[in-house]
Write a protein that holds these residues in place. Structure first.
Motif, PDB file in Angstrom:
ATOM      1  N   SER A  88     -11.162  10.615  -8.905  1.00  0.00           N
ATOM      2  CA  SER A  88     -10.942   9.774 -10.091  1.00  0.00           C
ATOM      3  C   SER A  88      -9.486   9.910 -10.515  1.00  0.00           C
ATOM      4  O   SER A  88      -8.924  11.019 -10.504  1.00  0.00           O
ATOM      5  CB  SER A  88     -11.856  10.225 -11.229  1.00  0.00           C
ATOM      6  N   ILE A  89      -8.874   8.781 -10.846  1.00  0.00           N
ATOM      7  CA  ILE A  89      -7.481   8.790 -11.331  1.00  0.00           C
ATOM      8  C   ILE A  89      -7.490   8.511 -12.826  1.00  0.00           C
ATOM      9  O   ILE A  89      -8.117   7.552 -13.294  1.00  0.00           O
ATOM     10  CB  ILE A  89      -6.632   7.717 -10.617  1.00  0.00           C
ATOM     11  N   THR A  90      -6.778   9.344 -13.562  1.00  0.00           N
ATOM     12  CA  THR A  90      -6.688   9.147 -15.021  1.00  0.00           C
ATOM     13  C   THR A  90      -5.333   8.628 -15.473  1.00  0.00           C
ATOM     14  O   THR A  90      -5.234   7.958 -16.507  1.00  0.00           O
ATOM     15  CB  THR A  90      -6.996  10.456 -15.755  1.00  0.00           C
ATOM     16  N   SER A  91      -4.262   8.930 -14.714  1.00  0.00           N
ATOM     17  CA  SER A  91      -2.939   8.455 -15.153  1.00  0.00           C
ATOM     18  C   SER A  91      -1.943   8.459 -14.012  1.00  0.00           C
ATOM     19  O   SER A  91      -2.114   9.163 -13.005  1.00  0.00           O
ATOM     20  CB  SER A  91      -2.387   9.310 -16.304  1.00  0.00           C
ATOM     21  N   LEU A  92      -0.883   7.641 -14.196  1.00  0.00           N
ATOM     22  CA  LEU A  92       0.273   7.595 -13.304  1.00  0.00           C
ATOM     23  C   LEU A  92       1.531   7.831 -14.142  1.00  0.00           C
ATOM     24  O   LEU A  92       1.608   7.382 -15.290  1.00  0.00           O
ATOM     25  CB  LEU A  92       0.408   6.223 -12.628  1.00  0.00           C
ATOM     26  N   ALA A  93       2.509   8.471 -13.540  1.00  0.00           N
ATOM     27  CA  ALA A  93       3.791   8.631 -14.243  1.00  0.00           C
ATOM     28  C   ALA A  93       4.917   8.701 -13.215  1.00  0.00           C
ATOM     29  O   ALA A  93       4.882   9.568 -12.340  1.00  0.00           O
ATOM     30  CB  ALA A  93       3.797   9.889 -15.096  1.00  0.00           C
ATOM     31  N   PRO A  94       5.866   7.772 -13.265  1.00  0.00           N
ATOM     32  CA  PRO A  94       5.941   6.642 -14.187  1.00  0.00           C
ATOM     33  C   PRO A  94       4.965   5.540 -13.774  1.00  0.00           C
ATOM     34  O   PRO A  94       4.360   5.612 -12.699  1.00  0.00           O
ATOM     35  CB  PRO A  94       7.388   6.177 -14.035  1.00  0.00           C
ATOM     36  N   THR A  95       4.863   4.527 -14.618  1.00  0.00           N
ATOM     37  CA  THR A  95       3.952   3.418 -14.331  1.00  0.00           C
ATOM     38  C   THR A  95       4.688   2.177 -13.838  1.00  0.00           C
ATOM     39  O   THR A  95       4.075   1.135 -13.632  1.00  0.00           O
ATOM     40  CB  THR A  95       3.147   3.048 -15.581  1.00  0.00           C
ATOM     41  N   GLN A  96       6.020   2.285 -13.700  1.00  0.00           N
ATOM     42  CA  GLN A  96       6.815   1.145 -13.237  1.00  0.00           C
ATOM     43  C   GLN A  96       7.854   1.616 -12.226  1.00  0.00           C
ATOM     44  O   GLN A  96       8.264   2.783 -12.237  1.00  0.00           O
ATOM     45  CB  GLN A  96       7.569   0.487 -14.405  1.00  0.00           C
ATOM     46  N   GLY A  97       8.309   0.677 -11.397  1.00  0.00           N
ATOM     47  CA  GLY A  97       9.348   0.993 -10.441  1.00  0.00           C
ATOM     48  C   GLY A  97       9.826  -0.257  -9.734  1.00  0.00           C
ATOM     49  O   GLY A  97       9.236  -1.338  -9.885  1.00  0.00           O
ATOM     50  N   PRO A  98      10.900  -0.130  -8.937  1.00  0.00           N
ATOM     51  CA  PRO A  98      11.485  -1.297  -8.279  1.00  0.00           C
ATOM     52  C   PRO A  98      10.628  -1.830  -7.142  1.00  0.00           C
ATOM     53  O   PRO A  98       9.847  -1.101  -6.526  1.00  0.00           O
ATOM     54  CB  PRO A  98      12.822  -0.759  -7.756  1.00  0.00           C
ATOM     55  N   THR A  99      10.823  -3.121  -6.864  1.00  0.00           N
ATOM     56  CA  THR A  99      10.094  -3.768  -5.776  1.00  0.00           C
ATOM     57  C   THR A  99      10.487  -3.198  -4.416  1.00  0.00           C
ATOM     58  O   THR A  99       9.748  -3.344  -3.453  1.00  0.00           O
ATOM     59  CB  THR A  99      10.350  -5.282  -5.785  1.00  0.00           C
ATOM     60  N   THR A 100      11.640  -2.553  -4.358  1.00  0.00           N
ATOM     61  CA  THR A 100      12.087  -1.952  -3.090  1.00  0.00           C
ATOM     62  C   THR A 100      11.349  -0.669  -2.774  1.00  0.00           C
ATOM     63  O   THR A 100      11.488  -0.122  -1.684  1.00  0.00           O
ATOM     64  CB  THR A 100      13.590  -1.654  -3.159  1.00  0.00           C
ATOM     65  N   GLY A 101      10.525  -0.185  -3.717  1.00  0.00           N
ATOM     66  CA  GLY A 101       9.811   1.063  -3.495  1.00  0.00           C
ATOM     67  C   GLY A 101      10.713   2.267  -3.669  1.00  0.00           C
ATOM     68  O   GLY A 101      11.823   2.177  -4.183  1.00  0.00           O
ATOM     69  N   GLY A 102      10.200   3.445  -3.244  1.00  0.00           N
ATOM     70  CA  GLY A 102      10.994   4.663  -3.310  1.00  0.00           C
ATOM     71  C   GLY A 102      10.833   5.443  -4.599  1.00  0.00           C
ATOM     72  O   GLY A 102      11.483   6.478  -4.773  1.00  0.00           O
ATOM     73  N   THR A 103       9.974   4.986  -5.509  1.00  0.00           N
ATOM     74  CA  THR A 103       9.742   5.714  -6.753  1.00  0.00           C
ATOM     75  C   THR A 103       8.734   6.838  -6.512  1.00  0.00           C
ATOM     76  O   THR A 103       7.674   6.618  -5.919  1.00  0.00           O
ATOM     77  CB  THR A 103       9.199   4.779  -7.849  1.00  0.00           C
ATOM     78  N   THR A 104       9.064   8.034  -6.972  1.00  0.00           N
ATOM     79  CA  THR A 104       8.124   9.149  -6.871  1.00  0.00           C
ATOM     80  C   THR A 104       7.187   9.110  -8.077  1.00  0.00           C
ATOM     81  O   THR A 104       7.631   9.168  -9.220  1.00  0.00           O
ATOM     82  CB  THR A 104       8.864  10.493  -6.829  1.00  0.00           C
ATOM     83  N   VAL A 105       5.890   8.969  -7.804  1.00  0.00           N
ATOM     84  CA  VAL A 105       4.884   8.817  -8.856  1.00  0.00           C
ATOM     85  C   VAL A 105       3.948  10.021  -8.835  1.00  0.00           C
ATOM     86  O   VAL A 105       3.465  10.429  -7.772  1.00  0.00           O
ATOM     87  CB  VAL A 105       4.069   7.522  -8.641  1.00  0.00           C
TER      88      VAL A 105
END
Length: 424
Positions: A88-105
Motif C-alpha cells: 500500500s502506498i500512502t504518500s510520494l515526495a516530491p509529487t511533481q517533477g520534469p517530463t524529462t524524468g530523473g526526479t528522485t521520489v
C-alpha cells in the motif's frame, strides 16, 4: 515405491489472495493426489513429470509448509511458501517533477519489502531501492506532461496508486526592464510559460532578493547585487530550469554614473543656461536633474559628456545629478543667481569730463562683470553684494543710463546726469 520428496517451490512467495502459479520440484510426484499449502489444498495442480508439479496457490497468510501427497504418502520435507500482504502506498515526495524524468521520489507505505517493480503509469521507474518495509526510493522515468499513477508491485501484488504530476520546464520569453544598477534592487517582470510553483529565480548563480509568482505566465523579481555586465536569468520549477538562451533572457547590470564637473557652474534663476556635465557612465542617461527639477533638455554627447539646459529655479545652490539604468550619480553644485537690481546712484550727477567716483547700491551685485554708462564699460570695484563703485567716463552733457551686468543678467537702469563745465 517411496513417498514423494519436495525440494523447492518457485517462486516461494506470493499474494495472500492466492492465484499464483508456482513450480514444485522433487521426486516421486507421479500419481500425486494432493498439493497443500499448510492445510489448504492448492487451487489446482498439474503433474508434469515425476520431478515437477505446477500448482496454483490458494488464499492464505504468513509462511506455510508445502506438501505433496501420492499413494505412497506425503512429503516430509520443510519447504516454505510465504504469503505476502498486498503493498500500500500512502504518500510520494516530491509529487511533481520534469517530463524529462530523473526526479528522485520517496515512496512511503506498507508491505513494500521484496518489491519487484515501481511504475509510473505503465512505465517502469528508471531505478528503485527498497529502503525498508515502509519506504522505497525511485527515480522517475520520462513521461508526457500530466498526472501519472505510481504503483509498487511485490510478491503480494500491486499496490493502490498515488499521483505524480509531470510538469513541463519553464520558458522565459521577456524581461522588463532589461537593465538596472549593479547594486540590485530593480523590480523586474518576467514573462513566460509554466512558471507556476517556481522555487527559484536566479541572476547567473545568484538568487533574486525576492520574487512573487503572479500567474503561470508572470513572475515579479527583485534583482540582487551583481557586477556590471550581462546576467543570465533563469526560473526553476518542479518542471526544471528555464534555458536563458532559448529565447534569450539576460539582464544587463550597469555601473552607476559619476559626475566630475559642470561648466558653467552658475546661471540665472530663469534657467535656459546651457551647461556641460563631465564624468563617466553617461550612456543611456534617462534624466538630468537640478535638485528635483528635470533639465529643460539634455543630450548625451558621449559616455563622458552631457549637454543640458538648466530649468528655472529659486536663487541658491542646486544639486545636479545624472540618472542612468545604473543608478543616480553623485551631485555637482550649480548656483542659481538672481538678476541684479540697482536702487540708487550716489552721486547721481557729475562733470561731463568724467573721473567722478560713484557708488551703485542694489542687490545681487556679487558677480558683477561690467558696469555700463550708456554702452560704455567703465572701471568698477565690487565692495559687497549690495554695492559697487565705478568711475564715470567723459561724455556729452545730459542724462545717461547706468546698468550693471552679472552672470545672472543685466540690471535695471538708473539715470546719471553729466553737467557741462563753465565756458571760458
Amino acid at each position: 515405491m517411496a513417498a514423494p520428496t519436495l525440494s523447492s517451490v518457485s517462486p516461494n512467495q506470493g499474494p495472500s489472495s492466492g492465484g499464483a502459479t508456482v513450480t514444485l520440484t522433487g521426486t516421486g510426484f507421479t500419481g500425486a493426489t494432493a498439493v497443500r499449502f499448510g492445510t489448504t489444498a492448492g487451487a489446482s495442480f498439474t503433474v508434469t513429470s515425476s520431478t515437477q508439479i505446477i500448482a496454483v496457490t490458494p488464499p492464505g497468510t504468513g509462511a506455510v509448509n508445502v506438501t505433496v501427497t501420492t499413494s505412497q504418502g506425503t512429503s516430509a520435507q520443510t519447504v516454505t511458501y510465504t504469503y505476502a500482504a498486498v503493498p500500500s502506498i500512502t504518500s510520494l515526495a516530491p509529487t511533481q517533477g520534469p517530463t524529462t524524468g530523473g526526479t528522485t521520489v520517496t515512496i512511503t507505505g506498507t508491505n513494500l519489502t521484496g518489491a519487484t517493480a515501481v511504475r509510473f503509469d505503465a512505465t517502469a521507474a528508471t531505478s528503485f531501492t527498497v529502503n525498508s518495509p515502509t519506504q522505497i526510493t525511485a527515480v522517475t522515468p520520462a513521461h508526457a506532461a500530466g498526472a501519472a499513477a505510481v504503483t509498487v508491485t511485490t510478491p503480494g501484488g500491486t499496490s493502490n496508486s498515488q499521483t505524480f504530476t509531470y510538469v513541463t520546464a519553464p520558458v522565459l520569453s521577456s524581461l522588463a526592464p532589461t537593465q538596472g544598477p549593479t547594486a540590485g534592487g530593480t523590480t523586474v517582470t518576467l514573462t513566460g510559460t509554466s512558471l507556476t510553483g517556481a522555487t527559484a529565480v536566479r541572476f547567473d548563480a545568484t538568487a533574486a532578493t525576492s520574487f512573487t509568482v503572479n500567474s503561470p505566465t508572470q513572475i515579479t523579481a527583485v534583482t540582487p547585487a551583481h557586477v556590471a555586465g550581462a546576467a543570465a536569468v533563469t526560473v526553476t520549477t518542479p518542471g526544471g530550469t528555464s534555458n536563458p538562451d532559448s529565447p534569450p533572457a539576460y539582464f544587463f547590470y550597469a555601473a552607476p554614473p559619476s559626475a566630475t564637473d559642470i561648466a558653467p557652474s552658475s546661471g540665472t534663476v530663469a534657467g535656459g543656461t546651457t551647461v556641460i556635465l563631465t564624468g563617466s557612465g553617461f550612456i543611456n542617461a534617462t534624466a538630468v536633474r537640478f535638485d528635483a527639477t528635470a533639465a529643460t533638455s539634455f543630450t548625451v554627447n558621449s559616455p563622458t559628456q552631457i549637454t543640458a539646459v538648466t530649468p528655472a529655479h529659486a536663487a541658491g545652490a542646486a544639486a545636479v545629478t545624472v540618472t542612468t539604468p545604473g543608478g543616480t550619480s553623485n551631485a555637482l553644485a550649480y548656483t542659481y543667481l538672481a538678476a541684479p537690481i540697482l536702487t540708487s546712484l550716489t552721486p547721481n550727477q557729475g562733470p561731463a569730463s568724467g573721473g567722478n567716483v560713484i557708488a551703485l547700491t542694489g542687490t545681487n551685485l556679487t558677480t558683477t562683470t561690467s558696469v555700463l554708462f550708456g554702452g560704455t564699460p567703465v572701471a568698477f570695484t565690487v565692495l559687497s553684494p549690495t554695492q559697487v563703485t565705478a568711475l564715470t567716463p567723459a561724455g556729452a552733457a545730459g542724462a545717461v543710463t547706468v546698468t550693471v551686468a552679472t552672470a545672472a543678467g543685466v540690471s535695471n537702469g538708473l539715470t546719471y546726469t553729466r553737467i557741462a563745465g563753465p565756458a571760458i
